[in-house]
Structures are given as structure tokens and as C-alpha cells.
Design an enzyme around this catalytic site. Structure first.
Site, PDB file in Angstrom:
ATOM      1  N   GLY A 101       0.829  -1.210   0.000  1.00 51.63           N
ATOM      2  CA  GLY A 101       0.000   0.000   0.000  1.00 51.63           C
ATOM      3  C   GLY A 101       0.855   1.247   0.000  1.00 51.63           C
ATOM      4  N   SER A 174      -3.310   9.030   8.157  1.00 53.74           N
ATOM      5  CA  SER A 174      -2.560   8.188   7.222  1.00 53.74           C
ATOM      6  C   SER A 174      -1.348   8.910   6.661  1.00 53.74           C
ATOM      7  CB  SER A 174      -3.461   7.753   6.059  1.00 53.74           C
ATOM      8  OG  SER A 174      -2.669   7.180   5.034  1.00 53.74           O
ATOM      9  N   ASP A 327       1.152  -0.257  13.052  1.00 53.59           N
ATOM     10  CA  ASP A 327       1.503  -1.577  12.503  1.00 53.59           C
ATOM     11  C   ASP A 327       1.840  -2.586  13.594  1.00 53.59           C
ATOM     12  OD1 ASP A 327       1.137  -0.773   9.896  1.00 53.59           O
ATOM     13  OD2 ASP A 327       3.206  -0.116   9.645  1.00 53.59           O
ATOM     14  N   ARG A 358      -6.914  -6.377  10.215  1.00 50.68           N
ATOM     15  CA  ARG A 358      -6.044  -6.914  11.273  1.00 50.68           C
ATOM     16  C   ARG A 358      -6.772  -7.180  12.585  1.00 50.68           C
ATOM     17  NH1 ARG A 358      -0.419  -3.722   9.604  1.00 50.68           N
ATOM     18  NH2 ARG A 358       0.226  -5.352   8.142  1.00 50.68           N
ATOM     19  N   ARG A 402       2.489  -9.191   8.801  1.00 46.58           N
ATOM     20  CA  ARG A 402       2.509  -8.956  10.252  1.00 46.58           C
ATOM     21  C   ARG A 402       1.601  -9.931  11.001  1.00 46.58           C
ATOM     22  NH1 ARG A 402       5.944  -4.833  10.101  1.00 46.58           N
ATOM     23  NH2 ARG A 402       5.537  -3.174   8.597  1.00 46.58           N
TER      24      ARG A 402
HETATM   25  C1  S3P Z   1       3.184   3.760   6.148  1.00 48.57           C
HETATM   26  C2  S3P Z   1       2.056   4.275   6.734  1.00 48.57           C
HETATM   27  C3  S3P Z   1       1.069   3.454   7.444  1.00 48.57           C
HETATM   28  C4  S3P Z   1       1.599   2.072   7.795  1.00 48.57           C
HETATM   29  C5  S3P Z   1       2.335   1.459   6.646  1.00 48.57           C
HETATM   30  C6  S3P Z   1       3.511   2.335   6.231  1.00 48.57           C
HETATM   31  C7  S3P Z   1       4.094   4.672   5.431  1.00 48.57           C
HETATM   32  O1  S3P Z   1      -0.082   3.301   6.634  1.00 48.57           O
HETATM   33  O2  S3P Z   1       0.548   1.229   8.198  1.00 48.57           O
HETATM   34  O3  S3P Z   1       2.806   0.180   6.992  1.00 48.57           O
HETATM   35  O4  S3P Z   1       5.232   4.273   5.134  1.00 48.57           O
HETATM   36  O5  S3P Z   1       3.689   5.815   5.163  1.00 48.57           O
HETATM   37  P1  S3P Z   1      -1.257   4.410   6.605  1.00 48.57           P
HETATM   38  O6  S3P Z   1      -0.719   5.639   6.024  1.00 48.57           O
HETATM   39  O7  S3P Z   1      -2.338   3.798   5.756  1.00 48.57           O
HETATM   40  O8  S3P Z   1      -1.671   4.554   8.040  1.00 48.57           O
END
Ligand code: S3P
Length: 452
Positions: A101, A174, A327, A358, A402
């Protein structure tokens, strides 16, 4: 059904205490950003300590598809020759971000204000996750998105030929959304403003400043206000990636719950926007110390020492801390199962849209292992058993690294073994997990019979 082409069932069973040093890999969030910003700077960016997990390798391949030269020189040492802000070429084929993501959302942001079109896809987990949270603000810059129902991948983004700067209040906590907007703002003229109500990980802000972008961060009544001046000339950097606190969480937590353990996890990044788990564990009574605290590459770093604690107690985790440990809730819930009394986790709706849901994934496996769990839309409570946890279950890892690692950690302390139906997703973030845990004395076995 695990969803992997080649599922790897794995079992963890109780052995002796875990001892020794655990050298975990580089930070995943920082590794993605180093490659993407390196690709947007003219000249050579050098990165050491890069995480060579599949998520980051997919981002490296994507940066090549957009025209950057990305070369692995030796283990963890990479060189990126970037094309400059606004210099992305149009990829010749579909960009596959695999399970990541962070990869797909940040890259969408980085290309959305250039006159190129790109189509993105991923695995079954990523293709089920919401992208509207990123494409909504990118549309304000003038980019267009064409995806599946519900804003899902595969999705084509048509970058804005004449982007305009935006002012955007991020509606969910986020860092991926914040970072996508900032990366898009790089190639928009004028000032792009991003406001977040709650502070999320700030690696993008730190690294943008390091690359020479003009960026102002202010705390205002509406939240944390980040103002970026567009169309800078980014200067290539030398980046030392600290080791990942989210990966350190696994050897730390296993040491806390396996009797007699004493584990040192050196050189861990302790950026306050990431270190919430360790504060929480200490509040639970964990024997966890920070040794040799220092600063490296602009990030606070320390060696973590974790020792078995027989007196762990459940706590109410402050919801305001959620973003700094988002996380880590899966592995926290495993520690909570061994603690005395309930651990209450609220304000964690975001856990439902990660690599898996999760809350559901952990609740299902914990219950199968004999632990009482209550869940709601944005909260869950794990009722700790104050010591012995039965275990003896096979749980689904749901294409989520995870979840797989959390249940394997659990199986090293439960009375009977724990099996995950598929440990293959672990390569996305922690490719050396199995060997590292074995080095501490853990017993992890692969089921070679081919049955999941
Ligand atoms: C991340 C942000 C988080 C985290 C992901 C890494 C990042 O996600 O859960 O593992 O590197 O910006 P969200 O932005 O969806 O909270």
C-alpha cells in the site's frame, strides 16, 4: 486458502529461552521514500541499509519503469540516478506494486502531477484496499483515476498536464495519504498545504527537507500544517536507513513472553512518530530498555534490550498513540494475551484496511488459541491470561506479513504449537525473519508436505 501462489505453512513451537542479538533489516517506510525521492532528484542518490524486502523491490522496479536508473551495488547498498521533479517517463507496462500500500500510494502521488499515464495493480490483498483516499486529493491537482468499483486497483492514473497546488485536510490518520499529497505537490506550482489532525510518521517531511525542498511544518489549532513550495530542484542525497522499529517489534515481543529470554536489538530507529509500541510495552511492565541512544542520519536511534517479564499487565492504550504504533497492534495483542487482565485498544479503525483486516485476523487466531477477545468497529479488547496460553491452532495469515509473524511469535510461548497457513508474505518486510529467529534459539519449522 491463503491467496499465495505457493503458500508456505510454518509452525512455531516452544523451546528454551531466546537469547542473543537480533539485527533486523532497514526501515520499510524510509526505504520506499529513499528510492522515490532519489528518482526525483537529478544526480546520484546513494542509500545504505535499504530494506531488500519484496515491497521495496517492487518500488525499485517501478522507479525504473518511470525512467530512473536504480542499481543494487551490494547487500543493502543502492544507487539511484533520478530524472528530476516532473521528469518521469511514461511506463511501458503495468506497474505491479505487489503487496505494498505504501508503494502504490506514494508512487501514485509522485506521478500524478506529471503528464504521464500509468496503470497500477497488486496482489489480491492490495487490490482489495481502498485507493479513493489517495485519488480524491490527487483529483484536486487535476489528475484523473480510473479504477474498479470502490476505488480499487487495478487502476489507471492520468497525470495532470497543468497541475494546480492544493490545500488538503487529510480525513484519516494516514502517512501514506499525507505523503502522496506532498509528493504530488512537488510538481505543482506554488504552495501545497497538507493538514493532518493527528501527527503520523514524518519520514516524508524529514526526507523532503533533506533533499532540499522548502517545507514548513506548524502546529495550529486545526492540526499539523505542512506547507510545501512546489517545483524545487531536489539535490541527490546519501541516505542511511535506520533499522525498522516495526520489525524490531517481533524479537522484542517474543523476548518478553518466552521465559528466561534476553535479546538485544541494535540500531533501531526511534522516531517518536513510530515508537508507540515500546512506550506501551513499558507501561505494561515490560523489562525493555533503550541502550546507547544517539542520532543517525537525522533520526533518533538506540539499541533495544528486552528481557522476559513475568509481571506484564494489561493496559488501556491511549487512542492518541495509535498512529505511532499502528503496525504493531497485531504483535501487541499477542503480548496482551500473556499479560494479566485486559488490554484495551481504541481508535484503531485503520487496522481494518491494512494488508488484511487486522482486528478480525488477530481476533480469529487468538480465539482459536484459547484467548478471549472482544471486537468493535474501531476497538478491540484482548483478555490476558496472565501466563499460560493454550495455543494449538492453525491460523490464516491472509496475505499479511505482520499477521504471520505475530502468530509465529505467539507459538514460541504457547503451551502447544501455533501454525500459520502461509508464511510467504513475510518476505515483503522481513525476509530474514526465519533465520534471525532461529539464531535466537526459536524453533520454526516449514511444513513440507504441501498442505496448507
Ligand atoms: C506507512 C504508513 C502506514 C503504515 C504502513 C507504512 C508509510 O499506513 O501502516 O505500513 O510508510 O507511510 P497508513 O498511512 O495507511 O496509516
Amino acid at each position: 486458502m491463503s491467496g499465495s501462489a505457493h503458500p508456505v505453512p510454518m509452525t512455531a513451537r516452544r523451546a528454551g529461552p531466546l537469547t542473543g542479538e537480533a539485527h533486523v533489516p532497514g526501515d520499510k517506510s524510509i526505504s520506499h521514500r529513499a528510492l522515490i525521492l532519489g528518482a526525483l532528484a537529478v544526480g546520484e542518490t546513494r542509500v545504505t541499509g535499504l530494506l531488500e524486502g519484496q515491497d521495496v523491490l517492487d518500488t525499485a522496479a517501478a522507479m525504473r519503469a518511470f525512467g530512473a536508473e536504480v542499481v543494487r551495488e551490494e547487500s543493502g547498498v543502492w544507487s539511484v540516478h533520478g530524472v528530476g521533479v516532473g521528469g518521469f517517463a511514461e511506463p511501458a507496462s503495468v506497474i505491479d506494486c505487489g503487496n505494498s500500500g505504501t508503494g502504490v500510494r506514494l508512487i501514485m502521488g509522485a506521478m500524478a502531477t506529471s503528464p504521464v499515464t500509468a496503470t497500477f495493480t497488486g496482489d489480491a490483498s492490495l487490490n482489495g484496499r481502498p485507493m479513493g483516499r489517495v485519488t480524491d486529493p490527487l483529483a484536486l491537482f487535476g489528475a484523473r483515476a480510473y479504477g474498479r468499483a470502490g476505488g480499487r486497483l487495478p487502476m489507471t492514473i492520468v497525470g495532470a498536464a497543468d497541475p494546480v497546488p492544493v490545500r488538503y485536510m487529510v480525513p484519516v490518520p494516514s502517512a501514506q495519504v499525507k505523503s502522496a499529497v506532498l509528493l504530488a505537490g512537488l510538481n505543482a506550482p506554488g504552495q501545497t498545504v497538507v493538514i493532518e489532525r493527528e501527527a503520523t510518521r514524518d519520514h516524508s517531511e524529514r526526507m523532503l527537507a533533506g533533499f532540499g525542498a522548502t517545507l514548513r511544518v506548524e502546529d495550529a489549532p486545526e492540526g499539523r500544517v505542512i506547507t510545501l513550495t512546489g517545483q524545487p530542484e531536489l539535490r541527490p542525497q546519501t541516505i542511511i536507513v535506520p533499522r525498522d522499529p516495526s520489525s524490531a517489534a517481533f524479537p522484542v515481543c517474543v523476548a518478553l513472553i518466552v521465559e528466561g529470554s534476553d535479546v538485544l536489538v541494535p540500531n533501531i530507529g526511534l522516531n517518536p512518530t513510530r515508537a508507540g509500541l515500546f512506550t506501551t510495552l513499558r507501561e505494561m511492565g515490560a523489562d525493555l530498555t533503550y541502550e546507547n541512544p544517539r542520532e543517525e542520519g537525522g533520526e533518533p536511534v538506540a539499541d533495544l534490550r528486552a528481557r522476559f517479564s513475568s509481571a506484564l499487565k494489561g493496559i488501556e492504550v491511549p487512542p492518541a498513540r495509535a498512529a505511532s504504533m499502528i503496525d504493531e497492534y497485531p504483535v501487541l495483542s499477542v503480548v496482551a494475551a500473556f499479560a494479566e487482565g485486559p488490554t484495551v485498544m481504541r481508535g484503531v479503525k485503520e487496522l481494518r484496511v491494512k494488508e488484511s483486516d487486522r482486528i478480525e485476523a488477530m481476533a480469529e487466531g487468538l480465539r482459536a488459541a484459547g484467548v478471549t477477545v472482544e471486537t468493535g468497529e474501531d476497538w478491540w479488547i484482548v483478555h490476558g491470561r496472565g501466563g499460560a496460553v493454550p495455543g494449538g491452532a492453525t491460523v490464516a495469515s491472509r496475505l499479511d506479513h505482520r499477521i504471520a509473524m505475530s502468530f509465529l511469535v505467539m507459538g514460541l510461548a504457547t503451551e502447544r504449537p501455533m501454525t500459520v497457513d502461509d508464511a510467504s508474505p513475510i518476505v515483503t518486510s522481513f525476509p530474514i525473519f526465519e533465520g534471525l529467529m532461529a539464531g535466537l534459539g526459536a524453533t520454526l519449522t516449514r511444513d513440507t508436505s504441501g498442505r496448507a
